[in-house]
Design a protein around this motif. Structure first.
Motif, PDB file in Angstrom:
ATOM      1  N   UNK A  55     -21.485  -6.196 -17.914  1.00 38.06           N
ATOM      2  CA  UNK A  55     -20.527  -7.298 -17.798  1.00 38.06           C
ATOM      3  C   UNK A  55     -19.086  -6.847 -17.998  1.00 38.06           C
ATOM      4  N   UNK A  56     -18.892  -5.826 -18.828  1.00 36.42           N
ATOM      5  CA  UNK A  56     -17.542  -5.344 -19.120  1.00 36.42           C
ATOM      6  C   UNK A  56     -17.622  -3.903 -19.594  1.00 36.42           C
ATOM      7  N   UNK A  57     -16.447  -3.289 -19.792  1.00 38.29           N
ATOM      8  CA  UNK A  57     -16.402  -1.883 -20.185  1.00 38.29           C
ATOM      9  C   UNK A  57     -17.035  -1.653 -21.553  1.00 38.29           C
ATOM     10  N   UNK A  58     -16.764  -2.556 -22.488  1.00 35.29           N
ATOM     11  CA  UNK A  58     -17.294  -2.374 -23.846  1.00 35.29           C
ATOM     12  C   UNK A  58     -18.823  -2.354 -23.848  1.00 35.29           C
ATOM     13  N   UNK A  59     -19.438  -3.306 -23.150  1.00 32.64           N
ATOM     14  CA  UNK A  59     -20.892  -3.370 -23.114  1.00 32.64           C
ATOM     15  C   UNK A  59     -21.479  -2.183 -22.351  1.00 32.64           C
ATOM     16  N   UNK A  60     -20.814  -1.773 -21.273  1.00 29.92           N
ATOM     17  CA  UNK A  60     -21.299  -0.627 -20.491  1.00 29.92           C
ATOM     18  C   UNK A  60     -21.277   0.653 -21.327  1.00 29.92           C
ATOM     19  N   UNK A  61     -20.187   0.875 -22.031  1.00 29.78           N
ATOM     20  CA  UNK A  61     -20.079   2.078 -22.871  1.00 29.78           C
ATOM     21  C   UNK A  61     -21.087   2.043 -24.023  1.00 29.78           C
ATOM     22  N   UNK A  75     -12.709   3.390 -15.152  1.00 28.86           N
ATOM     23  CA  UNK A  75     -12.995   1.967 -15.333  1.00 28.86           C
ATOM     24  C   UNK A  75     -12.941   1.540 -16.790  1.00 28.86           C
ATOM     25  N   UNK A  76     -12.814   2.502 -17.698  1.00 28.44           N
ATOM     26  CA  UNK A  76     -12.747   2.148 -19.119  1.00 28.44           C
ATOM     27  C   UNK A  76     -11.329   2.406 -19.627  1.00 28.44           C
ATOM     28  N   UNK A  77     -10.896   1.705 -20.670  1.00 26.87           N
ATOM     29  CA  UNK A  77      -9.498   1.819 -21.125  1.00 26.87           C
ATOM     30  C   UNK A  77      -9.107   3.203 -21.607  1.00 26.87           C
ATOM     31  N   UNK A  78     -10.029   3.902 -22.258  1.00 26.40           N
ATOM     32  CA  UNK A  78      -9.705   5.212 -22.847  1.00 26.40           C
ATOM     33  C   UNK A  78     -10.801   6.217 -22.473  1.00 26.40           C
ATOM     34  N   UNK A  79     -10.750   6.767 -21.258  1.00 29.53           N
ATOM     35  CA  UNK A  79     -11.830   7.647 -20.787  1.00 29.53           C
ATOM     36  C   UNK A  79     -11.960   8.902 -21.648  1.00 29.53           C
ATOM     37  N   UNK A  80     -13.193   9.348 -21.842  1.00 34.50           N
ATOM     38  CA  UNK A  80     -13.445  10.588 -22.576  1.00 34.50           C
ATOM     39  C   UNK A  80     -13.074  11.789 -21.723  1.00 34.50           C
ATOM     40  N   UNK A  81     -12.492  12.794 -22.344  1.00 33.65           N
ATOM     41  CA  UNK A  81     -12.250  14.067 -21.685  1.00 33.65           C
ATOM     42  C   UNK A  81     -13.334  15.063 -22.055  1.00 33.65           C
TER      43      UNK A  81
END
Length: 275
Positions: free
Chosen positions: A241-247, A17-23
């Protein structure tokens, strides 16, 4: 005793769900940067696809960072647990968390006993512990009955009091019931909130120390410092609300949880290579 992070502490940051997922490498490095001493790779299917060379690379990277690795999976099937035991040996892992059920296999108590008795001699041989997690799909007394019946140093309880509320089990009672058999702790806080319109409740995570988890009682009853039981941070953070805020919030919750735990466990082992 060490305080660590689970892949569940990176649940959204490692998700699609995020643009650049962590590995795994990024999660491991962030664990070291935070000062945590353990990284539990839990319910993370991608680790099962790693080659022997890739497992060795992961083991060496964790060692270089001063991070102790743990594993987490689900199910009691002999082939599956044997596979995880082999992975544990390759990664210098001393603890594996599992659960009774998978999506396709829900063993009875007797079946669970038989399956665990089949694999535990190998766990004992290699001095690797298996922890059965407390959760709502199986009554805590039933999980504990299996651990008590086998009575092996290689088998214990991975205690997560928050999971059991959905089965109408009180967290404090679950803590007291399992305390003597606990070998690993999952630390997350949780709370109920009225849904909009006051129609029902939502049960989800909250910032550690602000919800229903009585951490001080858990610490006093289980005594993780005296018994060398690792405490692993997880979250039930709802999507924002969005990926940035969630991360951003997930990272803030993680740092808060670590600070909270280190203040109450000043002698806990930390990463020897804080980035």
């Amino acid at each position: 005793m060490a305080i660590g992070l689970s892949t569940y502490a990176f649940f959204w940051r490692a998700s699609s769900r995020v643009p650049d997922p962590l590995g795994l490498d990024a999660m491991l490095e962030q664990t070291a940067e935070s000062g945590a001493g353990v990284f539990q790779i839990c319910d993370y299917a991608a680790v099962e696809a790693l080659s022997s060379a890739e497992l060795e690379k992961l083991r060496q990277r964790a060692a270089d960072l001063g991070i102790q690795l743990e594993l987490g999976t689900r199910g009691l099937a002999t082939e599956h647990l044997t596979r995880y035991l082999a992975m544990a040996r390759a990664l210098d892992v001393r603890f594996i968390r599992t659960m009774f059920n998978t999506a396709t296999h829900k063993p009875t108590q007797d079946e669970a006993l038989a399956l665990l008795r089949r694999v535990l001699p190998e766990f004992e041989r290699y001095n690797i512990q298996l922890g059965l997690e407390t959760y709502e799909q199986v009554k805590t007394r039933d999980v504990l009955a299996v651990v008590d019946a086998i009575d092996s140093p290689a088998l214990g309880i991975c205690l997560d009091p928050g999971n059991c509320v959905a089965a109408l089990e009180y967290p404090h009672e679950v803590i007291e019931l399992t305390a003597s058999r606990v070998v690993n702790l999952h630390i997350k806080d949780f709370a109920f909130a009225r849904q909009e319109g006051w129609v029902g409740f939502t049960y989800s995570g909250c910032l550690l120390g602000t919800g229903l988890l009585d951490y001080d009682a858990l610490h006093q009853i289980v005594r993780p410092n005296e018994r060398n039981i690792n405490q692993i941070v997880e979250h039930w953070l709802p999507w924002q609300a969005n990926a940035e805020e969630t991360c951003r919030l997930e990272d803030a919750w993680t740092r808060h949880s670590l600070n909270y735990l280190y203040m109450r466990n000043p002698d806990a082992n930390r990463s020897s290579h804080i980035l």
